[in-house]
Design a protein around this motif. Sequence first.
Motif, short mmCIF file in Angstrom:
data_model
loop_
_atom_site.label_atom_id
_atom_site.label_comp_id
_atom_site.label_asym_id
_atom_site.label_seq_id
_atom_site.Cartn_x
_atom_site.Cartn_y
_atom_site.Cartn_z
N GLU A 9 0.83 -1.20 0.00
CA GLU A 9 0.00 0.00 0.00
C GLU A 9 0.86 1.26 0.00
OE1 GLU A 9 -0.69 -2.60 2.05
OE2 GLU A 9 -2.65 -3.24 1.32
N TYR A 10 1.96 1.23 0.75
CA TYR A 10 2.86 2.39 0.75
C TYR A 10 3.51 2.58 -0.62
CZ TYR A 10 2.40 3.42 5.66
OH TYR A 10 1.91 3.79 6.88
N PHE A 11 3.84 1.48 -1.29
CA PHE A 11 4.39 1.59 -2.64
C PHE A 11 3.40 2.27 -3.57
CE2 PHE A 11 4.48 -0.20 -6.94
CZ PHE A 11 5.72 0.26 -7.36
N TRP A 12 2.15 1.84 -3.55
CA TRP A 12 1.15 2.44 -4.44
C TRP A 12 0.82 3.87 -4.04
CZ3 TRP A 12 0.93 0.77 -8.97
CH2 TRP A 12 1.12 -0.58 -9.26
N LEU A 13 0.96 4.19 -2.77
CA LEU A 13 0.79 5.57 -2.34
C LEU A 13 1.89 6.45 -2.90
CD1 LEU A 13 -0.99 7.36 -0.54
CD2 LEU A 13 0.58 6.88 1.32
N VAL A 14 3.12 5.95 -2.91
CA VAL A 14 4.23 6.69 -3.49
C VAL A 14 4.03 6.84 -5.00
CG1 VAL A 14 6.70 6.58 -3.99
CG2 VAL A 14 5.88 6.13 -1.69
N VAL A 15 3.58 5.77 -5.66
CA VAL A 15 3.30 5.85 -7.10
C VAL A 15 2.21 6.88 -7.37
CG1 VAL A 15 2.38 4.56 -9.07
CG2 VAL A 15 4.13 3.54 -7.63
N SER A 122 -13.38 20.18 -2.54
CA SER A 122 -13.55 19.71 -1.16
C SER A 122 -13.54 18.19 -1.10
CB SER A 122 -14.85 20.24 -0.58
OG SER A 122 -14.83 21.63 -0.53
N LEU A 123 -14.27 17.55 -2.02
CA LEU A 123 -14.30 16.09 -2.04
C LEU A 123 -12.93 15.51 -2.39
CD1 LEU A 123 -17.75 15.48 -3.74
CD2 LEU A 123 -17.15 15.12 -1.35
N PHE A 124 -12.30 16.08 -3.39
CA PHE A 124 -10.99 15.60 -3.81
C PHE A 124 -9.95 15.82 -2.71
CE2 PHE A 124 -7.13 15.68 -6.49
CZ PHE A 124 -7.31 14.46 -7.13
N GLY A 125 -10.01 16.95 -2.06
CA GLY A 125 -9.09 17.24 -0.96
C GLY A 125 -9.27 16.30 0.21
N THR A 126 -10.51 15.91 0.46
CA THR A 126 -10.77 14.96 1.54
C THR A 126 -10.22 13.59 1.20
OG1 THR A 126 -12.77 16.17 2.14
CG2 THR A 126 -12.59 13.91 2.94
N VAL A 127 -10.45 13.14 -0.04
CA VAL A 127 -9.98 11.81 -0.45
C VAL A 127 -8.46 11.74 -0.47
CG1 VAL A 127 -9.91 10.22 -2.40
CG2 VAL A 127 -12.07 11.25 -1.73
N ILE A 128 -7.79 12.76 -1.02
CA ILE A 128 -6.33 12.75 -1.08
C ILE A 128 -5.73 13.06 0.29
CG2 ILE A 128 -4.31 13.87 -2.09
CD1 ILE A 128 -5.71 12.07 -4.04
N ALA A 134 0.11 11.89 2.26
CA ALA A 134 -0.28 12.74 1.14
C ALA A 134 -0.40 14.19 1.60
CB ALA A 134 -1.57 12.24 0.52
N GLY A 135 -1.34 14.48 2.45
CA GLY A 135 -1.46 15.79 3.03
C GLY A 135 -2.15 16.83 2.16
N ALA A 136 -2.23 18.03 2.68
CA ALA A 136 -2.98 19.11 2.05
C ALA A 136 -2.28 19.66 0.81
CB ALA A 136 -3.19 20.23 3.06
N ASP A 137 -0.96 19.71 0.81
CA ASP A 137 -0.26 20.26 -0.36
C ASP A 137 -0.51 19.42 -1.60
OD1 ASP A 137 0.80 22.36 1.03
OD2 ASP A 137 2.66 21.32 1.53
#
Length: 171
Positions: A9-15, A122-128, A134-137
């Motif tokens: 999961e961390y690998f795919w998060l980095v990708v 707002s929806l996209f910011g919540t999901v990411i 990931a964070g706000a930036d």
Amino acid sequence: VALNFSSFEYFWLVVLGLSGAVFIGNAHVLKACIMLLLGLLIACVGLENPAGHPRFTFGSYELMGGISLIPIMVGMFAVSEVLRYMADTNPPPLVAATRMGNPFEGMWGYARRYKTGILRGSLFGTVIGIQPGAGADMASWLSYAMSKKFSKEPQKFGTGHVEGIIESGAA
């Protein structure tokens, strides 16, 4: 959910984060990929984790801790200013003295006009933003790129167009 993440999961998060960096520079994919690889190369300077073997330090003890963000930013802006001054030794002043008005003037009109952008951001910011690391930036930049992609006036982006600012701010 994040506590149950494994290395996959961390690998795919980095990708996801790296592909998001290329997605932001969608007009010039090759330039975005080159800058991404250059950034990854700069990030490799320092001690390797977990063994502690030095990478790209060239025997310099100052580079063992890596390259900090502040010196990079100061160097980038200083080099660009030096090059600008070399090209034109008598540049015009960049900032004109003007009186600043109310910064919130007309905000309700923009909120009514770009309500779908606010909702999408707002929806996209919540999901990411809910993803670990990931964070706000990251959410803000990806939301700006998505706003540019779905906009009826994408040529205005990069000039301070309100639509992109509102959606990335909502993210």
